[in-house]
Design a protein around this motif. Structure first.
Motif, PDB file in Angstrom:
ATOM      1  N   UNK A  75       0.832  -1.203   0.000  1.00 12.59           N
ATOM      2  CA  UNK A  75       0.000   0.000   0.000  1.00 12.59           C
ATOM      3  C   UNK A  75       0.867   1.254   0.000  1.00 12.59           C
ATOM      4  N   UNK A  76       2.038   1.171   0.615  1.00 13.25           N
ATOM      5  CA  UNK A  76       2.953   2.308   0.649  1.00 13.25           C
ATOM      6  C   UNK A  76       3.827   2.377  -0.601  1.00 13.25           C
ATOM      7  N   UNK A  77       4.344   1.222  -1.003  1.00 16.94           N
ATOM      8  CA  UNK A  77       5.368   1.189  -2.045  1.00 16.94           C
ATOM      9  C   UNK A  77       4.772   1.059  -3.439  1.00 16.94           C
ATOM     10  N   UNK A  78       3.779   0.194  -3.607  1.00 17.21           N
ATOM     11  CA  UNK A  78       3.173  -0.018  -4.908  1.00 17.21           C
ATOM     12  C   UNK A  78       2.977  -1.496  -5.195  1.00 17.21           C
ATOM     13  N   UNK A  79       2.307  -1.783  -6.304  1.00 22.81           N
ATOM     14  CA  UNK A  79       2.008  -3.173  -6.659  1.00 22.81           C
ATOM     15  C   UNK A  79       1.731  -3.273  -8.153  1.00 22.81           C
ATOM     16  N   UNK A  80       1.778  -4.506  -8.649  1.00 26.92           N
ATOM     17  CA  UNK A  80       1.370  -4.765 -10.017  1.00 26.92           C
ATOM     18  C   UNK A  80      -0.146  -4.911 -10.071  1.00 26.92           C
ATOM     19  N   UNK A  81      -0.750  -4.283 -11.069  1.00 27.27           N
ATOM     20  CA  UNK A  81      -2.190  -4.352 -11.272  1.00 27.27           C
ATOM     21  C   UNK A  81      -2.479  -4.833 -12.686  1.00 27.27           C
ATOM     22  N   UNK A  85      -4.431  -3.936 -20.927  1.00 31.20           N
ATOM     23  CA  UNK A  85      -3.209  -4.183 -21.685  1.00 31.20           C
ATOM     24  C   UNK A  85      -2.275  -5.166 -20.996  1.00 31.20           C
ATOM     25  N   UNK A  86      -2.698  -5.697 -19.858  1.00 36.38           N
ATOM     26  CA  UNK A  86      -1.877  -6.669 -19.143  1.00 36.38           C
ATOM     27  C   UNK A  86      -1.526  -6.194 -17.747  1.00 36.38           C
ATOM     28  N   UNK A  87      -0.334  -6.552 -17.298  1.00 39.09           N
ATOM     29  CA  UNK A  87       0.110  -6.205 -15.948  1.00 39.09           C
ATOM     30  C   UNK A  87       0.908  -4.907 -15.966  1.00 39.09           C
ATOM     31  N   UNK A  88       0.505  -3.975 -15.109  1.00 36.68           N
ATOM     32  CA  UNK A  88       1.212  -2.693 -15.023  1.00 36.68           C
ATOM     33  C   UNK A  88       1.563  -2.407 -13.567  1.00 36.68           C
ATOM     34  N   UNK A  89       2.651  -1.711 -13.375  1.00 38.32           N
ATOM     35  CA  UNK A  89       3.078  -1.323 -12.021  1.00 38.32           C
ATOM     36  C   UNK A  89       2.407  -0.013 -11.626  1.00 38.32           C
ATOM     37  N   UNK A  90       1.878   0.032 -10.406  1.00 41.52           N
ATOM     38  CA  UNK A  90       1.270   1.250  -9.864  1.00 41.52           C
ATOM     39  C   UNK A  90       2.055   1.684  -8.642  1.00 41.52           C
ATOM     40  N   UNK A  91       2.709   2.855  -8.717  1.00 45.51           N
ATOM     41  CA  UNK A  91       3.447   3.362  -7.564  1.00 45.51           C
ATOM     42  C   UNK A  91       2.513   3.622  -6.388  1.00 45.51           C
ATOM     43  N   UNK A  92       2.977   3.332  -5.176  1.00 46.95           N
ATOM     44  CA  UNK A  92       2.276   3.719  -3.967  1.00 46.95           C
ATOM     45  C   UNK A  92       2.659   5.148  -3.589  1.00 46.95           C
TER      46      UNK A  92
END
Length: 269
Positions: A75-81, A85-92
């Motif tokens: 939740x702080x750092x980020x995760x793949x969503x 278009x596929x899997x994308x990284x979302x910054x926390x």
């Protein structure tokens, strides 16, 4: 990151903050040294407002995170969503702040699990880095980045306290409710009530704060005094306004409510 995205975190209007000592100068010096800062004090005493004011004064974006016990490191750092278009990284929020050079404010940090707060350690020493293990990336914090945390020492317990390894990464500033005249000025300025009404509200708060540990877990905060003043300024009867904002939120104990109601009646009866 685009300027438009950075601008959304800027404080556009000067927040009202009345200094009570040398806290503004101390914080400015800490920011100039990019020292992580820990704000300690009771609920509703102005810690969050102070951070907003300093972010405005320094012209820096501010990203605030309200910590809770369900908050994970992701939740702080980020995760793949997943998206179309596929899997994308979302910054926390912490990662975003480190990238753009914002002040990241972790409000009531002890509410977060200790295994979550450990992720801030590399950002709060000489490294000033944030490893994104899931992404295989290490972020070097922007030169303007600063981390600020707050918590209420009155609520700390063996289960909810910061580790020494975390505490000793921060410079600390103690906050408390302002002295009576200053607090009355704040209430009058924030609510529009006249000085006499503001002074009465502050006197009620002082009576309640003397009961902390003697039936009350926490005294009446400056924030609650502002709520009371706002209702009074809207034409609500002072007794009803104080009951709603200064008595009912603090306790469900009938005897303690009677004690607080009597204090209110002394000034507004």
């Amino acid at each position: 990151m685009s300027d438009a995205k950075i601008e959304q975190y800027k404080i556009r209007q000067e927040p009202y903050y009345e200094a009570v000592a040398n806290e503004v100068e101390l914080y400015e010096a800490a920011y100039n040294a990019r020292m992580p800062v820990m704000l300690k004090g009771p609920t509703g005493c102005g810690k969050s407002r102070f951070v907003e004011y300093m972010a405005w004064k320094l012209g820096r974006p501010l990203i605030t995170v309200a910590c809770n016990e369900d908050m994970t490191a992701s939740d702080l750092v980020g995760r793949f969503l997943l998206d179309k278009e596929g899997t994308v990284w979302q910054d926390g929020p912490l990662t975003t702040a480190a990238r753009i050079g914002a002040i990241c404010y972790l409000d009531e940090v002890v509410e977060a699990r200790q295994d979550t707060t450990v992720v801030i350690h590399p950002l709060t020493d000489h490294r000033r880095t944030l490893p994104l293990d899931k992404k295989g990336e290490v972020i070097e914090a922007h030169e303007d980045f600063q981390l600020v945390i707050s918590y209420n020492p009155g609520y700390q317990s063996l289960m909810k306290d910061l580790k020494q390894s975390t505490k000793q990464r921060f410079g600390a500033m103690d906050f408390d409710y302002p002295e009576a005249a200053t607090e009355a000025n704040i209430v009058a300025r924030e609510t529009g009530v006249d000085k006499a009404v503001a002074e009465k509200l502050v006197q009620i708060a002082h009576r309640a704060r003397n009961l902390k540990g003697h039936g009350l877990d926490e005294g009446i905060s400056t924030r609650l005094l502002v709520y009371a003043g706002q209702l009074i300024n809207k034409g609500v009867d002072p007794l009803a306004a104080c009951s709603m904002t200064l008595v009912r939120p603090l306790t469900d104990d009938p005897d303690m409510r009677d004690t607080l109601d009597a204090a209110v009646g002394t000034y507004f009866g």
